[in-house]
Design a protein around this motif. Sequence first.
Motif, PDB file in Angstrom:
ATOM      1  N   TYR A   1       0.837  -1.192   0.000  1.00  0.00           N
ATOM      2  CA  TYR A   1       0.000   0.000   0.000  1.00  0.00           C
ATOM      3  C   TYR A   1       0.873   1.243   0.000  1.00  0.00           C
ATOM      4  N   LEU A   2       0.399   2.267  -0.643  1.00  0.00           N
ATOM      5  CA  LEU A   2       0.996   3.582  -0.466  1.00  0.00           C
ATOM      6  C   LEU A   2       0.458   4.185   0.821  1.00  0.00           C
ATOM      7  N   PRO A   3       1.167   5.120   1.439  1.00  0.00           N
ATOM      8  CA  PRO A   3       0.727   5.670   2.729  1.00  0.00           C
ATOM      9  C   PRO A   3      -0.721   6.163   2.682  1.00  0.00           C
ATOM     10  N   GLY A   4      -1.500   5.677   3.645  1.00  0.00           N
ATOM     11  CA  GLY A   4      -2.913   6.025   3.722  1.00  0.00           C
ATOM     12  C   GLY A   4      -3.817   5.134   2.892  1.00  0.00           C
ATOM     13  N   GLY A   5      -3.226   4.251   2.103  1.00  0.00           N
ATOM     14  CA  GLY A   5      -4.007   3.421   1.192  1.00  0.00           C
ATOM     15  C   GLY A   5      -4.489   2.104   1.758  1.00  0.00           C
ATOM     16  N   ASP A   6      -4.195   1.840   3.023  1.00  0.00           N
ATOM     17  CA  ASP A   6      -4.579   0.555   3.621  1.00  0.00           C
ATOM     18  C   ASP A   6      -6.033   0.586   4.097  1.00  0.00           C
ATOM     19  N   LEU A   7      -6.946   0.875   3.172  1.00  0.00           N
ATOM     20  CA  LEU A   7      -8.368   0.877   3.497  1.00  0.00           C
ATOM     21  C   LEU A   7      -8.868  -0.566   3.565  1.00  0.00           C
ATOM     22  N   PRO A   8      -9.724  -0.895   4.511  1.00  0.00           N
ATOM     23  CA  PRO A   8     -10.256  -2.262   4.587  1.00  0.00           C
ATOM     24  C   PRO A   8     -10.910  -2.664   3.272  1.00  0.00           C
ATOM     25  N   ASN A   9     -10.443  -3.773   2.707  1.00  0.00           N
ATOM     26  CA  ASN A   9     -10.970  -4.299   1.436  1.00  0.00           C
ATOM     27  C   ASN A   9     -10.849  -3.307   0.273  1.00  0.00           C
ATOM     28  N   ALA A  10      -9.939  -2.328   0.425  1.00  0.00           N
ATOM     29  CA  ALA A  10      -9.772  -1.268  -0.583  1.00  0.00           C
ATOM     30  C   ALA A  10     -11.107  -0.601  -0.902  1.00  0.00           C
ATOM     31  N   ASP A  11     -11.984  -0.512   0.104  1.00  0.00           N
ATOM     32  CA  ASP A  11     -13.347  -0.002  -0.063  1.00  0.00           C
ATOM     33  C   ASP A  11     -13.430   1.411   0.508  1.00  0.00           C
ATOM     34  N   PHE A  12     -13.450   2.392  -0.365  1.00  0.00           N
ATOM     35  CA  PHE A  12     -13.433   3.781   0.098  1.00  0.00           C
ATOM     36  C   PHE A  12     -14.711   4.147   0.841  1.00  0.00           C
ATOM     37  N   GLU A  13     -15.864   3.732   0.336  1.00  0.00           N
ATOM     38  CA  GLU A  13     -17.125   4.088   0.988  1.00  0.00           C
ATOM     39  C   GLU A  13     -17.207   3.511   2.393  1.00  0.00           C
TER      40      GLU A  13
END
Length: 508
Positions: free
Chosen positions: A389-401
């Motif tokens: 991941y890039l910094p800040g990109g470790d969203l759960p399941n890559a799910d922004f919403e």
Amino acid sequence: MNDLVDLFVVGGGINGAGIARDAAGRGLSVILCEKDDLAEGTSSRSGKLVHGGLRYLEYYEFRLVREALIEREVLLNSAPHIIWPMRFVLPHSPQDRPAWLVRLGLFLYDHLGGRKRLPGTRALNLATAPEGAPIKDIYRRGFEYSDCWVEDARLVLLNALDASQHGARILTRTACIAARRENGVWSIDMRDGRTGAVTTVRARALVNAAGPWVNDVVSQIAGRNATRNVRLVKGSHIVVPKFWEGRQAYLVQNHDKRVIFINPYQNDLALIGTTDIPYEGRPEEVCATTSEIDYLIEVVNRYFKRQLTRQDVVHKFSGVRPLYDDNADNPSAVTRDYIFELDAPEGAAPLLSVYGGKITTFRKLAEHALEKIQPFFPQMKKGWTARAYLPGGDLPNADFEQFLGQLHNEFPWLSPSLLKHYARSYGTRARQLLAGAGGEVDLGRHFGADFYEKEAAYLIETEWAVTPADILERRTKHGLRLSGTERKAFDEWFAGFMAKPHKSAAAS
């Protein structure tokens, strides 16, 4: 400073930042120097798309398109806060490319890269589909396909930040002024653009990722003879108020075979571009001309019911693409692929110069660059960025919403607009920015729109911002929203803040 490092990278655009990040993560000691701000040149003046390059299929660039389509999904997973899917509507004009050719191109586009997450192409009846509402009635047929949006300058920043977190030293406003081989290593002189101080470092290898200035570094700084040429092509964009409903973008063909993107931008604006014009001036002086603005408006007006004028243009910018010169006659046909020139006489420290490239393939370019210098660093670790991941990109399941909902639960006092701004700009790092804040009053002075003091201080302290433009034009797009009075007030605050003792990424 008389350090000896493994790798010295010249250039703080997307290629230089990507190479520095990859190398630092493989265990090399790295310095990156950039004469201006990170992404100040070409890398913040793009069309802001992570895409395969649909039109490159016309020029048989199958390898490049395949690599770009594969990378599209890799990057979407690595930074889902600043990269997100977008649907593009292509109204068909029988006067230009025939429908069968467009369909064939879109079929290849769907299948060349092993598409997994993005929806495929579909045909549209523009007379009945809502996406056809803003299009003139003479265009009855269309197609829709997928690509991705990217916040281009933030992509560069995040690569530099990740490089720094892996031990690289990032030096902005620092020009490389001379490099010479001495005793098996490079001895490199740098000038601090703020103080004028000159320091020397030593490096086992030198990477030249200077973009439009790549041959200047080869000849004027390193004193070598370049065997490759770079071809400068200018691309200009305009920004106007958004003039259609929906989240879709549009791609239109023109009589000269160029294609123009009309993309949603910053919620209520539209980004239109780009031109492809040979450029022979100084890259620092590039600007969008009146004829380019008129050209873009004319192409849009050919397809859309809403007719634009020059008075609709609220912002414009221009960038110089440093393309590898493959001797193509048409600037639009010049390859967007990349190549390397390795200068490494036996027993001498290597110089690797990067020619060409595009934002979408920067990560793969970095991997290939490190493959070129692998023989000089036999202990270097293997590639690692494909699943990182890039910094800040470790969203759960890559799910922004889903992440947006989580952030709302943690900071329910944030307005929807401000919440989305922080989530989109910083991803999971938004929690770091908002640490200690329990209400809007804790964000500090309000400069206008969604811009508060706490964010400005955070960018100075963590992202190498040293001028107001670094914040307003690259790390954020707040500059599009501030009035002249508000901008002047921010400039005054910034000067006062910088005059006081504070933690600064640029000084670390």
